[in-house]
Design a protein around this motif. Sequence first.
Motif, PDB file in Angstrom:
ATOM      1  N   LYS A 136      11.621  -0.383  10.340  1.00 33.72           N
ATOM      2  CA  LYS A 136      12.484  -1.161  10.315  1.00 33.72           C
ATOM      3  C   LYS A 136      12.365  -2.491   9.528  1.00 33.72           C
ATOM      4  CE  LYS A 136      15.426  -3.754  13.478  1.00 33.72           C
ATOM      5  NZ  LYS A 136      15.873  -3.946  15.014  1.00 33.72           N
ATOM      6  N   PHE A 137      11.290  -2.949   9.153  1.00 37.08           N
ATOM      7  CA  PHE A 137      10.846  -4.250   8.178  1.00 37.08           C
ATOM      8  C   PHE A 137       9.848  -3.800   7.223  1.00 37.08           C
ATOM      9  CE2 PHE A 137      11.709  -5.808  12.261  1.00 37.08           C
ATOM     10  CZ  PHE A 137      12.972  -6.397  12.346  1.00 37.08           C
ATOM     11  N   PRO A 138      10.296  -2.673   6.188  1.00 30.59           N
ATOM     12  CA  PRO A 138       9.536  -1.993   5.299  1.00 30.59           C
ATOM     13  C   PRO A 138       8.487  -3.330   4.272  1.00 30.59           C
ATOM     14  CG  PRO A 138      11.640  -1.860   4.508  1.00 30.59           C
ATOM     15  CD  PRO A 138      11.653  -2.542   6.089  1.00 30.59           C
ATOM     16  N   GLU A 139       9.056  -4.343   3.975  1.00 28.35           N
ATOM     17  CA  GLU A 139       8.629  -5.394   3.245  1.00 28.35           C
ATOM     18  C   GLU A 139       7.098  -5.875   3.893  1.00 28.35           C
ATOM     19  OE1 GLU A 139      11.352  -7.755   6.058  1.00 28.35           O
ATOM     20  OE2 GLU A 139      11.267  -5.718   5.032  1.00 28.35           O
ATOM     21  N   THR A 140       6.948  -5.744   5.263  1.00 30.90           N
ATOM     22  CA  THR A 140       5.839  -5.972   6.081  1.00 30.90           C
ATOM     23  C   THR A 140       4.507  -4.866   5.798  1.00 30.90           C
ATOM     24  OG1 THR A 140       6.448  -4.961   8.174  1.00 30.90           O
ATOM     25  CG2 THR A 140       6.973  -7.223   7.544  1.00 30.90           C
ATOM     26  N   ARG A 141       4.991  -3.651   5.296  1.00 29.22           N
ATOM     27  CA  ARG A 141       3.987  -2.652   5.296  1.00 29.22           C
ATOM     28  C   ARG A 141       2.834  -2.925   4.182  1.00 29.22           C
ATOM     29  NH1 ARG A 141       4.372   2.715   6.768  1.00 29.22           N
ATOM     30  NH2 ARG A 141       6.640   2.397   7.355  1.00 29.22           N
ATOM     31  N   ASN A 142       1.709  -2.674   4.394  1.00 27.11           N
ATOM     32  CA  ASN A 142       0.376  -2.869   3.601  1.00 27.11           C
ATOM     33  C   ASN A 142       0.290  -4.216   3.358  1.00 27.11           C
ATOM     34  OD1 ASN A 142       0.172  -0.210   3.353  1.00 27.11           O
ATOM     35  ND2 ASN A 142       1.754  -0.123   1.666  1.00 27.11           N
ATOM     36  N   LYS A 143       0.674  -5.048   4.349  1.00 27.62           N
ATOM     37  CA  LYS A 143       0.472  -6.701   4.348  1.00 27.62           C
ATOM     38  C   LYS A 143      -0.643  -7.325   5.341  1.00 27.62           C
ATOM     39  CE  LYS A 143       3.251  -7.518   0.863  1.00 27.62           C
ATOM     40  NZ  LYS A 143       2.897  -7.899  -0.459  1.00 27.62           N
ATOM     41  N   THR A 144      -1.232  -8.108   5.235  1.00 26.13           N
ATOM     42  CA  THR A 144      -1.982  -8.878   6.304  1.00 26.13           C
ATOM     43  C   THR A 144      -1.037  -9.679   7.123  1.00 26.13           C
ATOM     44  OG1 THR A 144      -4.012  -8.710   5.069  1.00 26.13           O
ATOM     45  CG2 THR A 144      -4.072 -10.294   7.045  1.00 26.13           C
ATOM     46  N   LEU A 145      -0.714  -9.180   8.157  1.00 27.13           N
ATOM     47  CA  LEU A 145       0.303 -10.025   8.799  1.00 27.13           C
ATOM     48  C   LEU A 145      -0.101 -11.012  10.049  1.00 27.13           C
ATOM     49  CD1 LEU A 145       2.620  -6.628   9.813  1.00 27.13           C
ATOM     50  CD2 LEU A 145       3.032  -8.445   7.817  1.00 27.13           C
TER      51      LEU A 145
END
Length: 399
Positions: free
Chosen positions: A200-209
Motif C-alpha cells: 500500500k505504501f511502496p515508498e517505504t520498502r527497503n527503508k529503515t522505518l
Amino acid sequence: MKVLMVIPALGNVYGGPTKIVIELAESVAKLGISVDIVATNANGSTNLDVPLNQWVIENYYRLQYFTYLDLLDYKFTGSMTKWLFKNVSNYDIVHTNAIFSYPVLAAHWACQFRKVPYIATPHGMMEPWALAYKAWKKKLYFNLLEKPSLQTAKAMQMTASTEARHINTFGLKIPLVFVPNGIHSKDFEFLPSPDIFYQKFPETRNKTLIIFLGRIDPKKGLDLLAPAFAKAHRKFPDTHLIVAGPDNTGFLPTAENYFIEAGCKNAVTFTGMLTGEMKYAALAAANIYVAPSYSEGFSMSVLEGMAAGLPCVITTGCNFPEAGMANVASIVDIDVEQIANALIQLLQDSQAAKKMGDRARQFILENYTWDSVASKMVSVYQEIINDGTVKNANLRSKQ
C-alpha cells in the motif's frame, strides 16, 4: 455485578479513550460482569451511523447511543441525561470516562441523585498541557461544575502512575487508584507480513522505518519530531518516517509543513488512520517507534509499539516512567535534540536496539495485558460496592 460505563463519545476520531473504554468493557465482561456503555453518537465533525436510544449488542457488552448538541465542545444531550436519571439505579457502580464534557457531568449528577457509587477516569485530561488548551473555559467549568461532582466520586482512576502529582493539585479529597491500560496478547503473537504495508505504501520498502502512531494533533509533538527526524535522516539517509493517525481537527497541513520546513518531507509518509491488519503490518515493518508527545494519559500506541517488539523513543510527556526504570524504552525530555539523539543512538547500534525491543515486548506481555487490567479494575469496583471506598493499599496510588 452490573457496571455502567459512560463516555462522551466513541467515534474513532477520538483515539485512545474510545479504544480503552471498549477494550476495558470487553475484558471486564469476560470475567462474568454485566457491562453496559452509553455515549453520544459524536464522531468529530460528523456523527456515527448507529441506532439511537436502543441497545446495540456486542460480543460481551451492550452499547447505547444518544443524540447531542455540540455547544462549546461540551456535547449537551437531553436524551442521555433523561435516560441516566431514569436508569442509573439499575447498576451497582458507574464508571465515567473523561472530564470537561457534559455527558459525564450528567452521569455524576444522576449517581448523586440516585445514590449510586461512581468512579471517574480523566484519561490524561488533568495533565498541565491538556489544561492549558482553552484554559479559561476549563477553569471556569471545573470550579463551578466539575470539581463539586468529582468530590463525591468514590475514587479516581489513574492510568499512569505519574498522574497523581497533577491531580492532587486540584484539592480533590478522593482516593486515587492506579490501574493502567493494556493490550491483548493474542494481537501480538503473530504479526502479519510487512509486505501488506509495503504494497500500500511502496515508498517505504527497503527503508529503515521509524513509526509515529497517533492522532495528528498539536499535543503529539510533531513540531518536535520534524527537526529531530531531519537530523537523524541526514546521518542515516535510508530512514523513512511513517506518520500514522487520523486528522480530526484539520491540523494535517500544519503538521506537514513542519517536515517541509525541516527539509525532510520527501522521507515522510502520512498514512492516515491505520486499523486492523494494516496497523499490525505497519508495526511489523517498522524498526523504531517514536512518541514525541507533550502530554498523554497513558498511551495505547506506546504499549502497542513495545508489544510489537520495537525499540521505543518516548518523551516524559508519555507518562511511562516504569518503562525507563525497566530499561525497555529510551525516555527523553520534551526536546528536539534529545529526541534526535535517542533516534540516532538506536540507528547506530541495531543490535542493542533489537535487544531493547525484545525486552519491551516481554515487559508489556508480562505486566500490561487487558486480562490483568480487568482483574484489577473489578477488584476496585468490588471494594467500592462492598465498603463504599477503596481500602486496598495495593490498588492505591503512591501519593
